[in-house]
Motif scaffolding. Structure first.
Motif, PDB file in Angstrom:
ATOM      1  N   ARG A 222     125.974  83.453  31.122  1.00 52.91           N
ATOM      2  CA  ARG A 222     125.305  82.147  31.032  1.00 52.91           C
ATOM      3  C   ARG A 222     123.835  82.309  30.645  1.00 52.91           C
ATOM      4  O   ARG A 222     123.321  81.614  29.771  1.00 52.91           O
ATOM      5  N   PHE A 223     123.164  83.234  31.320  1.00 52.14           N
ATOM      6  CA  PHE A 223     121.731  83.365  31.093  1.00 52.14           C
ATOM      7  C   PHE A 223     121.395  84.064  29.789  1.00 52.14           C
ATOM      8  O   PHE A 223     120.412  83.742  29.143  1.00 52.14           O
TER       9      PHE A 223
ATOM     10  N   ASP B 165     130.085  75.366  25.236  1.00 46.27           N
ATOM     11  CA  ASP B 165     129.997  75.271  23.785  1.00 46.27           C
ATOM     12  C   ASP B 165     128.570  75.167  23.277  1.00 46.27           C
ATOM     13  O   ASP B 165     128.345  74.943  22.092  1.00 46.27           O
ATOM     14  N   ALA B 166     127.616  75.323  24.216  1.00 45.65           N
ATOM     15  CA  ALA B 166     126.230  75.208  23.769  1.00 45.65           C
ATOM     16  C   ALA B 166     125.938  76.291  22.731  1.00 45.65           C
ATOM     17  O   ALA B 166     126.427  77.411  22.845  1.00 45.65           O
ATOM     18  N   GLU B 167     125.157  75.903  21.745  1.00 42.63           N
ATOM     19  CA  GLU B 167     124.768  76.852  20.698  1.00 42.63           C
ATOM     20  C   GLU B 167     123.962  77.978  21.336  1.00 42.63           C
ATOM     21  O   GLU B 167     122.898  77.748  21.891  1.00 42.63           O
ATOM     22  N   ALA B 168     124.504  79.189  21.271  1.00 39.39           N
ATOM     23  CA  ALA B 168     123.799  80.311  21.897  1.00 39.39           C
ATOM     24  C   ALA B 168     122.563  80.651  21.088  1.00 39.39           C
ATOM     25  O   ALA B 168     122.501  80.407  19.883  1.00 39.39           O
ATOM     26  N   ARG B 169     121.563  81.189  21.791  1.00 41.34           N
ATOM     27  CA  ARG B 169     120.354  81.608  21.108  1.00 41.34           C
ATOM     28  C   ARG B 169     120.683  82.759  20.153  1.00 41.34           C
ATOM     29  O   ARG B 169     121.535  83.585  20.477  1.00 41.34           O
TER      30      ARG B 169
ATOM     31  N   GLN C 190     123.034  83.978  27.048  1.00 42.43           N
ATOM     32  CA  GLN C 190     123.194  83.122  25.873  1.00 42.43           C
ATOM     33  C   GLN C 190     122.034  82.134  25.764  1.00 42.43           C
ATOM     34  O   GLN C 190     121.785  81.566  24.719  1.00 42.43           O
ATOM     35  N   ARG C 191     121.321  81.979  26.871  1.00 46.75           N
ATOM     36  CA  ARG C 191     120.119  81.136  26.826  1.00 46.75           C
ATOM     37  C   ARG C 191     118.876  81.960  26.507  1.00 46.75           C
ATOM     38  O   ARG C 191     117.784  81.418  26.440  1.00 46.75           O
ATOM     39  N   GLY C 192     119.059  83.251  26.425  1.00 49.67           N
ATOM     40  CA  GLY C 192     117.906  84.122  26.191  1.00 49.67           C
ATOM     41  C   GLY C 192     117.050  84.276  27.425  1.00 49.67           C
ATOM     42  O   GLY C 192     115.879  84.633  27.340  1.00 49.67           O
ATOM     43  N   ALA C 193     117.641  83.981  28.595  1.00 49.74           N
ATOM     44  CA  ALA C 193     116.858  84.045  29.832  1.00 49.74           C
ATOM     45  C   ALA C 193     117.144  85.335  30.576  1.00 49.74           C
ATOM     46  O   ALA C 193     118.146  85.993  30.343  1.00 49.74           O
ATOM     47  N   GLU C 194     116.236  85.655  31.481  1.00 49.22           N
ATOM     48  CA  GLU C 194     116.390  86.875  32.281  1.00 49.22           C
ATOM     49  C   GLU C 194     117.440  86.682  33.362  1.00 49.22           C
ATOM     50  O   GLU C 194     117.624  85.579  33.869  1.00 49.22           O
TER      51      GLU C 194
ATOM     52  N   THR D 253     129.372  86.680  35.189  1.00 49.90           N
ATOM     53  CA  THR D 253     129.436  85.296  34.707  1.00 49.90           C
ATOM     54  C   THR D 253     128.040  84.693  34.595  1.00 49.90           C
ATOM     55  O   THR D 253     127.730  83.992  33.629  1.00 49.90           O
ATOM     56  N   THR D 254     127.211  84.989  35.589  1.00 48.31           N
ATOM     57  CA  THR D 254     125.845  84.458  35.524  1.00 48.31           C
ATOM     58  C   THR D 254     125.081  85.083  34.350  1.00 48.31           C
ATOM     59  O   THR D 254     124.352  84.396  33.640  1.00 48.31           O
TER      60      THR D 254
END
Lengths: 219, 364, 435
Positions: free
Chosen positions: A211-212, A39-43, A214-218, A207-208
């Motif tokens: 996750r990544f 439920d984390a607020e996605a970037r 939505q964090r704006g990560a590579e 899935t990974t």
């Protein structure tokens, strides 16, 4: 001839049945496990889960530049035998006919001698992967019986296929029967070992990536 | 007229020149892939060979094998070889002789005890005491046993005799069996084919006569000289297979261009025979050359291979309902496994919480 | 609490008096409880290619294959196959399910804690996309439940439970804030009943990095925001997140969020700490139970926004600088541009390290490793890697945005008599404000 009839009749039926039973069992058994909500607020600008997963699946097709040096052999050799297997399995005329007889769909095949050459390269590449597994300290330490069984049931159909086409080591119909039996072994082992990565890699990368992304990560 | 003592003598009386005879020997050596020196040995062996007593039994068969060997547009050396062996009994050819023929067989057996060769075409019905095929009131099984008892060797001609053939095809109503199924104590040579190639038959007999021994046989008791290679490996269309050029149907462009017939069911890759090299009707043609795939007629169970037009690579009777059931069962098992896992996890969670309470941990 | 050694000679610590079999059961229960679909997919997907090893600073600097990241998951994996996997009922029925032993857990303590900084380089390298770092973190839940974590981490855990922070008792917090403000002449806000911004801190800021406390205040004051520190929710480092103590993780998460909600804050600013970002930004909703009603941002993101808004004017330093990318912030947090933007605003000419951004090497001390004395030897070896890249970049300054990274890198620098001082981005900004 008896062996050939057995291999492409009852043995094949049994192998396909086990393959489907085991694969669906494993996939559904995994996918129907509890899903934990994130439920984390996605970037802002996060792609949809499907788009994120798709981009992750694609991104993982090639390593980041910095990892390329340590993974070059595995990556290149991996590509060689994966593509080699795909060509040998899907573009050999008898295989196309086999699939047609089974599923009713068909596509053009490559010249048989081209496929034979590809299969020989594939076998060499698979052998190289085994040698790497046995000699690389990391791979040797983390390898399990599954790794060797999966290797064997992948390698043997290639080897027996080459032998059948090239008439090495036996009569054609016997080699063909043995070839089909090794394919049966592949199908039977498939759901229970790491060969399942053929399906799981999409889910795992996906899935990974969700996750990544939505964090704006590579990925 | 005295009976000629040797084959050579008989041939010269028939006006066959020595030159023609040597030519035949060389031809035979070549088709049997024997060394060139063997040609001379064959010529000498054949010339000196005594007339061999042969008894030809025909059981459950269509006469195609006899036709193949005897019907020729002009008499050839092979035919003469046949004439000049002492064919003491041939059921089909002598059927009009009735009772006399049977006496001839018995006489030959007595006279050449332990030396005669039995040639059989057709399979032998075993079901219901073999009553489905009888000759002169004797079942095929009985006649075979009686005749083979004092024979030197048996030659099973055609796929019916060699492997049961068409009578043996599912559901095999007569319980048809091959000669090797029945004869266990004599050497048996199989010369299968539906029908077999005449040269394979005469060549094998000539070899026995020349060298006084059986030729080299494969695991199905077939002479390797004629059954050592597959049709596919010697097929003139093989380059098309290697290039991936196939006829997709019998009247498409590929078929007209003479492409490989693998996709329309050719069994060449698993058929061991000499059709592609010796060909038929004095080297005129063979099935593939005429545009039809090989049926694999010289192989056991060729009738029951799942269809002449089904590609060799096709599966043989993969059961769709069974596989469907397996898929449904797999899906159900997967669902059940996930359900059990979730319950298992819940139970574990409850247990750990109980432990936490028991040690009085602060839940914040 | 006793330091012990396994029969194969691996040191481990054990807490409590539980029997070995009991420890194993507790670990298994915790492993099993935590496995959801995503973990299952990933635990199933490994093909044992071993490429994760080449991404791990502990393998790369020691060459010891036991540090292969995926191997660290073995206990968790065994629990999965025995209790959760699709064939688990069958395995149990046939009695062939693998069963982790207490001895194995003890042996794995070193792999799950000492030699994993949760940096996630392995995740990035894994061709199957297995989030290995996340699964190692999840493995720590079971290890904690079994009382099998390094004593040094357990000490921090207990301290945090007792004090509300591993650094200082919560009742001292307000004093520290006031004293720091007075000492450095910065107006501090503490325990305000209403504020728009709740600012949180990392343990090191309450001891050696107190300047960060006043520097944050300086910037927020400069922006003219209504902000406060708060004694009821100040500790952002979340030791539970590192130790596998999920109850503590939940408690620490709730304290911060509840306090923010109570004072009506719309934004919760996390300190310059990587794991705080992982715990609060990405995992807090899980422990809070629903979507977190406040915006959670890292100090670096705050500075980036402040600079971008134009309200924060900075003096130009005009020097070259390299940036150490904190793993939790950059690789696993997606905050790649923010620190670079702020450096640019400071007039720092960025000389990127050979491996920068998402592929940057870990400082070697994350995931509690820097607090775990036992891990010092391999941590220093990992530091060597970083040092080499920093030296190769040949910049005048070396900057980062994570207090733990700073401590780790400075420890390394001290040990090797390296003259490179590691600057905090926040401190650079606070020192260069234009009035």
């Amino acid at each position: 001839m008896e062996l050939l009839q057995f291999s492409r009749g009852p043995a094949l039926t049994f192998a396909i049945a086990v393959f489907l039973l085991g694969t669906l069992w494993r996939l559904i058994g995994i996918l129907m496990l509890e899903r934990r909500r994130v439920d984390a607020e996605a970037r802002p600008g996060t792609p949809t889960p499907l788009a994120a997963a798709a981009s992750g699946v694609l991104a993982k097709m090639w390593p980041h530049k910095t990892f390329l040096k340590s993974s070059l052999f595995s990556v290149l050799n991996g590509y060689v035998f994966h593509i080699g297997l795909a060509i040998s399995v899907l573009l050999f005329a008898p295989h196309v006919l086999f699939v047609k007889s089974l599923l009713g769909i068909s596509w053009p095949a490559l010249p048989s001698n081209v496929v034979l050459a590809v299969a020989v390269i594939t076998a060499g590449s698979l052998l190289a992967s085994l040698v790497h597994r046995l000699t690389n300290p990391v791979q040797r330490l983390i390898s399990r019986i599954d790794d060797y069984v999966s290797w064997a049931v992948t390698f043997l159909p290639v080897l027996t296929g080459i032998a059948a086409v090239a008439h090495i080591g036996g009569r054609y119909e016997t080699l063909l029967a043995v070839h089909i039996l090794t394919v049966c072994a592949f199908l039977i082992w498939f759901p229970f070992g790491k060969l399942m990565h053929a399906f799981l890699f999409v889910l795992s990368r996906g899935t990974t990536a969700i996750r990544f992304k939505q964090r704006g990560a590579e990925v | 007229m005295n009976e000629p003592a040797t084959l050579g003598e008989a041939l010269s009386r028939r006006g066959i020149s020595r030159r023609a005879f040597l030519k035949y020997s060389a031809y035979l050596a070549s088709v049997m892939a024997l060394p060139a020196s063997a040609s001379q040995a064959i010529a000498q062996g054949l010339a000196k060979a005594r007339r061999q007593s042969v008894i030809w039994l025909s059981f459950q068969e269509c006469t195609g094998c006899t036709e193949s060997i005897t019907r020729s547009s002009s008499p050839t050396l092979e035919d003469l070889i046949f004439d000049l062996i002492s064919l003491d009994y041939h059921h089909t050819l002598m059927s009009v002789s009735g009772d006399a023929a049977e006496h001839a067989r018995e006489a030959a057996m007595k006279e050449n005890k332990g030396k005669y060769i039995v040639v059989v075409d057709g399979s032998v019905p075993l079901k219901d005491d073999g009553i489905y095929s009888t000759i002169a009131g004797i079942t095929n099984l009985q006649m075979l046993k009686d005749t083979v008892k004092d024979a030197a060797a048996v030659v099973a001609v055609g796929s019916c005799a060699a492997f049961g053939g068409i009578p043996h095809a599912r559901p095999n109503p007569t319980g048809a069996a091959s000669i090797t199924d029945i004869v266990k104590d004599k050497p048996v040579i199989n010369i299968p084919g539906c029908p077999p190639i005449p040269e394979a038959m005469t060549g094998t007999l000539a070899y026995i006569l020349s060298f006084g021994k059986l030729p080299e046989l494969d695991h199905l008791a077939r002479p390797k000289a004629f059954f050592g290679e597959t049709i596919h490996d010697r097929c003139y269309r093989r380059p098309f297979y290697d290039k991936g050029l196939f006829a997709e149907s019998f009247d498409d462009e590929g078929a007209r261009k003479g492409y490989c017939l693998y996709k329309v069911g050719c069994k060449g890759p698993i058929a061991y025979n000499a059709c592609a090299t010796l060909k038929w009707n004095h080297g005129t043609s063979f099935p593939i050359q005429s545009g039809h795939g090989c049926l694999g007629c010289s192989e056991p169970h060729f009738w029951d291979q799942g269809g002449f037009y089904k590609p060799l690579a096709a599966h043989a009777g993969v059961s769709a309902p069974l596989i469907g059931a397996a898929a449904v069962a797999g899906a159900a098992a997967g669902g059940a496994a996930a359900w059990i896992a979730r319950r298992h996890q819940q139970r574990y969670l409850a247990e750990t919480e109980a432990i936490d309470r028991s040690v009085g941990k602060d839940k914040g | 609490m006793t330091a012990q050694i396994t029969t194969s000679g691996i040191p481990f610590d054990a807490q409590g008096q539980a029997e070995e079999s009991r420890r194993r059961d507790l670990a298994m229960q915790a492993f099993v409880r935590d496995i959801a679909m995503t973990n299952a997919v990933q635990l199933e997907a490994c093909v044992r290619c071993g490429l994760c090893a080449g991404a791990c600073h502990f393998f790369v600097t020691t060459g010891d294959p036991k540090y292969t990241p995926i191997r660290k998951l073995r206990p968790l994996e065994q629990a999965y196959h025995r209790h959760v996997g699709p064939f688990a009922p069958l395995f149990r029925l046939l009695g062939i399910a693998p069963r982790v032993t207490a001895e194995e857990l003890e042996q794995w303590q070193e792999l799950i804690f000492d030699s994993c900084t949760l940096c996630g380089r392995c995740t990035l390298a894994c061709p199957m996309g297995i989030d290995i770092a996340d699964l190692v973190k999840q493995s720590r839940h079971g290890m904690f439940a079994a009382g099998l974590i390094p004593d040094r981490l357990e000490l921090m855990d207990r301290t945090t439970k007792l004090w509300g922070s591993p650094a200082t008792p919560a009742e001292d917090f307000a004093d520290i804030i006031r004293e720091t403000g007075e000492e450095r002449g910065v107006a501090m806000n503490i325990d305000k009943e209403r504020a728009d911004y709740l600012v949180t801190v990392a343990p090191a800021e309450l001891t050696e990095h107190t300047k960060a406390l006043s520097d944050a205040a300086k910037v927020l004051n400069k922006m003219g925001y209504n902000w406060t520190y708060h004694s009821k929710g100040f500790e952002a480092s979340n030791i539970g997140y590192l130790n596998g103590d999920i109850e503590l993780q939940e408690k620490m998460t709730r304290q911060m969020i509840d306090t923010a909600v109570k004072i009506g804050a719309h934004t919760l600013i996390l300190p310059e700490c990587g794991h705080a970002y992982g715990a609060a930004r990405w995992e807090s909703a899980r422990w809070y139970g629903e979507k977190v009603p406040v915006r959670v941002i890292h100090m670096t993101e705050f500075l980036d926004e402040a600079v971008a808004s134009g309200k924060l004017k900075l003096k130009q330093i005009n020097q070259t600088a390299s940036l150490h990318d904190p793993c939790q912030l950059v690789r696993r947090g997606g905050v790649l541009a923010a620190p670079r933007n702020v450096m640019k605003a400071l007039g720092l000419d960025l000389k990127e390290l050979a491996d920068a951004g998402a592929v940057g090497w870990c400082c070697g001390g994350g995931g509690g490793v820097v607090s775990n004395k036992r891990a010092d030897p391999i941590r220093y070896r990992a530091f060597e890697l970083k040092r080499r890249q920093v030296e190769d970049a040949n910049a005048e300054r070396f900057v980062t945005a994570c207090g733990q990274c700073r401590i780790t890198l400075n420890l390394g620098a001290n040990k090797y008599k390296w003259d490179k001082k590691v600057d905090s981005l926040l401190e650079l900004v606070a020192d260069n404000l234009i009035d």
